[in-house]
Design a protein around this motif. Structure first.
Motif, PDB file in Angstrom:
ATOM      1  N   GLN A  32      82.184 -17.506  45.535  1.00  0.00           N
ATOM      2  CA  GLN A  32      81.695 -18.883  45.644  1.00  0.00           C
ATOM      3  C   GLN A  32      81.199 -19.440  44.319  1.00  0.00           C
ATOM      4  O   GLN A  32      81.367 -20.629  44.044  1.00  0.00           O
ATOM      5  CB  GLN A  32      80.606 -18.970  46.720  1.00  0.00           C
ATOM      6  CG  GLN A  32      81.139 -18.775  48.124  1.00  0.00           C
ATOM      7  CD  GLN A  32      82.283 -19.708  48.463  1.00  0.00           C
ATOM      8  OE1 GLN A  32      82.201 -20.925  48.300  1.00  0.00           O
ATOM      9  NE2 GLN A  32      83.402 -19.144  48.928  1.00  0.00           N
ATOM     10  N   TYR A  34      82.428 -18.730  41.376  1.00  0.00           N
ATOM     11  CA  TYR A  34      83.652 -19.059  40.649  1.00  0.00           C
ATOM     12  C   TYR A  34      84.236 -20.385  41.158  1.00  0.00           C
ATOM     13  O   TYR A  34      84.605 -21.258  40.381  1.00  0.00           O
ATOM     14  CB  TYR A  34      84.666 -17.917  40.794  1.00  0.00           C
ATOM     15  CG  TYR A  34      85.976 -18.150  40.094  1.00  0.00           C
ATOM     16  CD1 TYR A  34      86.074 -18.069  38.711  1.00  0.00           C
ATOM     17  CD2 TYR A  34      87.124 -18.442  40.806  1.00  0.00           C
ATOM     18  CE1 TYR A  34      87.279 -18.272  38.056  1.00  0.00           C
ATOM     19  CE2 TYR A  34      88.340 -18.641  40.169  1.00  0.00           C
ATOM     20  CZ  TYR A  34      88.407 -18.562  38.796  1.00  0.00           C
ATOM     21  OH  TYR A  34      89.603 -18.770  38.161  1.00  0.00           O
ATOM     22  N   LYS A  36      82.617 -22.771  42.640  1.00  0.00           N
ATOM     23  CA  LYS A  36      81.702 -23.853  42.266  1.00  0.00           C
ATOM     24  C   LYS A  36      81.821 -24.193  40.786  1.00  0.00           C
ATOM     25  O   LYS A  36      81.973 -25.363  40.416  1.00  0.00           O
ATOM     26  CB  LYS A  36      80.264 -23.441  42.588  1.00  0.00           C
ATOM     27  CG  LYS A  36      79.233 -24.462  42.188  1.00  0.00           C
ATOM     28  CD  LYS A  36      77.827 -23.951  42.462  1.00  0.00           C
ATOM     29  CE  LYS A  36      76.819 -24.901  41.868  1.00  0.00           C
ATOM     30  NZ  LYS A  36      75.867 -24.262  41.009  1.00  0.00           N
ATOM     31  N   GLU A  37      81.745 -23.205  39.916  1.00  0.00           N
ATOM     32  CA  GLU A  37      81.726 -23.460  38.475  1.00  0.00           C
ATOM     33  C   GLU A  37      83.094 -23.858  37.928  1.00  0.00           C
ATOM     34  O   GLU A  37      83.225 -24.868  37.262  1.00  0.00           O
ATOM     35  CB  GLU A  37      81.208 -22.225  37.719  1.00  0.00           C
ATOM     36  CG  GLU A  37      79.736 -21.958  37.912  1.00  0.00           C
ATOM     37  CD  GLU A  37      78.835 -23.009  37.282  1.00  0.00           C
ATOM     38  OE1 GLU A  37      79.294 -23.795  36.430  1.00  0.00           O
ATOM     39  OE2 GLU A  37      77.659 -23.054  37.660  1.00  0.00           O
ATOM     40  N   CYS A  38      84.099 -23.083  38.219  1.00  0.00           N
ATOM     41  CA  CYS A  38      85.434 -23.349  37.662  1.00  0.00           C
ATOM     42  C   CYS A  38      86.176 -24.397  38.480  1.00  0.00           C
ATOM     43  O   CYS A  38      86.862 -25.247  37.934  1.00  0.00           O
ATOM     44  CB  CYS A  38      86.230 -22.054  37.575  1.00  0.00           C
ATOM     45  SG  CYS A  38      85.393 -20.808  36.560  1.00  0.00           S
ATOM     46  N   GLY A  39      86.010 -24.332  39.789  1.00  0.00           N
ATOM     47  CA  GLY A  39      86.687 -25.273  40.668  1.00  0.00           C
ATOM     48  C   GLY A  39      86.130 -26.682  40.618  1.00  0.00           C
ATOM     49  O   GLY A  39      86.736 -27.603  41.155  1.00  0.00           O
ATOM     50  N   SER A  40      84.994 -26.873  39.952  1.00  0.00           N
ATOM     51  CA  SER A  40      84.454 -28.230  39.832  1.00  0.00           C
ATOM     52  C   SER A  40      85.265 -29.072  38.849  1.00  0.00           C
ATOM     53  O   SER A  40      85.224 -30.299  38.900  1.00  0.00           O
ATOM     54  CB  SER A  40      82.982 -28.190  39.414  1.00  0.00           C
ATOM     55  OG  SER A  40      82.861 -27.689  38.098  1.00  0.00           O
ATOM     56  N   CYS A  41      85.999 -28.419  37.953  1.00  0.00           N
ATOM     57  CA  CYS A  41      86.813 -29.146  36.963  1.00  0.00           C
ATOM     58  C   CYS A  41      88.311 -29.017  37.203  1.00  0.00           C
ATOM     59  O   CYS A  41      89.070 -29.911  36.835  1.00  0.00           O
ATOM     60  CB  CYS A  41      86.506 -28.637  35.556  1.00  0.00           C
ATOM     61  SG  CYS A  41      84.830 -29.012  35.030  1.00  0.00           S
ATOM     62  N   HIS A  42      88.739 -27.898  37.757  1.00  0.00           N
ATOM     63  CA  HIS A  42      90.169 -27.664  37.966  1.00  0.00           C
ATOM     64  C   HIS A  42      90.366 -26.706  39.128  1.00  0.00           C
ATOM     65  O   HIS A  42      89.412 -26.154  39.659  1.00  0.00           O
ATOM     66  CB  HIS A  42      90.831 -27.112  36.690  1.00  0.00           C
ATOM     67  CG  HIS A  42      90.236 -25.835  36.187  1.00  0.00           C
ATOM     68  ND1 HIS A  42      90.413 -24.614  36.814  1.00  0.00           N
ATOM     69  CD2 HIS A  42      89.454 -25.585  35.110  1.00  0.00           C
ATOM     70  CE1 HIS A  42      89.776 -23.670  36.145  1.00  0.00           C
ATOM     71  NE2 HIS A  42      89.174 -24.234  35.107  1.00  0.00           N
ATOM     72  N   PRO A  44      90.656 -23.560  41.106  1.00  0.00           N
ATOM     73  CA  PRO A  44      90.116 -22.228  40.802  1.00  0.00           C
ATOM     74  C   PRO A  44      91.213 -21.161  40.896  1.00  0.00           C
ATOM     75  O   PRO A  44      91.499 -20.625  41.957  1.00  0.00           O
ATOM     76  CB  PRO A  44      89.026 -22.032  41.866  1.00  0.00           C
ATOM     77  CG  PRO A  44      89.461 -22.887  43.010  1.00  0.00           C
ATOM     78  CD  PRO A  44      90.233 -24.042  42.420  1.00  0.00           C
ATOM     79  N   ASN A  76      75.484 -16.515  34.736  1.00  0.00           N
ATOM     80  CA  ASN A  76      76.746 -16.927  35.367  1.00  0.00           C
ATOM     81  C   ASN A  76      77.950 -16.462  34.567  1.00  0.00           C
ATOM     82  O   ASN A  76      78.963 -16.054  35.138  1.00  0.00           O
ATOM     83  CB  ASN A  76      76.788 -18.439  35.556  1.00  0.00           C
ATOM     84  CG  ASN A  76      75.891 -18.911  36.683  1.00  0.00           C
ATOM     85  OD1 ASN A  76      75.349 -18.108  37.442  1.00  0.00           O
ATOM     86  ND2 ASN A  76      75.718 -20.209  36.789  1.00  0.00           N
ATOM     87  N   ASP A 151      95.838 -22.446  47.127  1.00  0.00           N
ATOM     88  CA  ASP A 151      94.430 -22.098  47.327  1.00  0.00           C
ATOM     89  C   ASP A 151      94.266 -20.815  48.133  1.00  0.00           C
ATOM     90  O   ASP A 151      93.224 -20.158  48.052  1.00  0.00           O
ATOM     91  CB  ASP A 151      93.674 -23.253  47.982  1.00  0.00           C
ATOM     92  CG  ASP A 151      94.242 -23.649  49.335  1.00  0.00           C
ATOM     93  OD1 ASP A 151      95.459 -23.502  49.552  1.00  0.00           O
ATOM     94  OD2 ASP A 151      93.452 -24.114  50.178  1.00  0.00           O
TER      95      ASP A 151
END
Length: 170
Positions: A32, A34, A36-42, A44, A76, A151
């Motif tokens: 989660q 990953y 949140k952090e990476c999937g917020s811009c592109h 995941p 993180n 996904d």
């Protein structure tokens, strides 16, 4: 009859062993932080799409992550680097695409991105450039634009639907 049952048990045992159990595609993302952090811009991306040396290279240069600053706090950064390494392509060779990505790389080759791996280049070479660069897709980096089940870690041909083109048939 008992010989057929015995033979069926042996075959089932062989198919269940690691040597004969090659899963399709790649392991789905299950972290989660990953997402949140990476999937917020592109999208995941699944860790099984790159070897650990490529993930390490990427994670040590997040301040210049594809022309963006994707810096993370130290906790993180460590957590996500560990997740990517623990689930990288060479650690998931039972998955077909992870295995093929690793196999496509030259010895000591460290790809800069998923779309620059020899396997991905070859898989997309028959697709017209204008379909890949159109606004709805933008580039090979945007997996989910065409791979409708990306996904879930599923990149099979039956799940490809290219915008302004339709279903892909190889």
């Amino acid at each position: 009859m008992k010989y057929l049952i015995f033979l069926a048990l042996i075959i089932n045992s062989l198919l269940a062993s690691d040597n004969f159990n090659t899963k399709t595609d790649v392991a789905p993302v299950n972290n989660q932080l990953y997402i949140k952090e990476c999937g917020s811009c592109h999208f995941p991306y699944q860790p099984g799409l790159l070897p650990s040396n490529a993930w390490n290279k990427m994670m040590t240069n997040l301040e210049n992550h594809f022309n963006s600053d994707a810096s993370l706090n130290e906790a993180n950064l460590q957590t996500l680097t560990k997740y990517l390494n623990d689930n990288s392509a060479e650690k998931n060779m039972q998955y077909k695409r992870s295995n093929r990505i690793v196999s496509s790389l030259a010895k000591n080759q460290i790809p800069d991105s998923i779309s620059t791996t020899p396997y991905m280049i070859k898989k997309h070479e028959d697709i017209r450039k204008n379909l890949i660069t159109q606004n709805e897709v933008k580039g090979l980096f945007n997996c989910i634009a065409c791979h409708k089940t990306a996904d879930k870690g599923i990149y099979g041909e039956r799940d490809i639907n290219i915008p302004n083109f339709g279903r892909w048939k190889d």
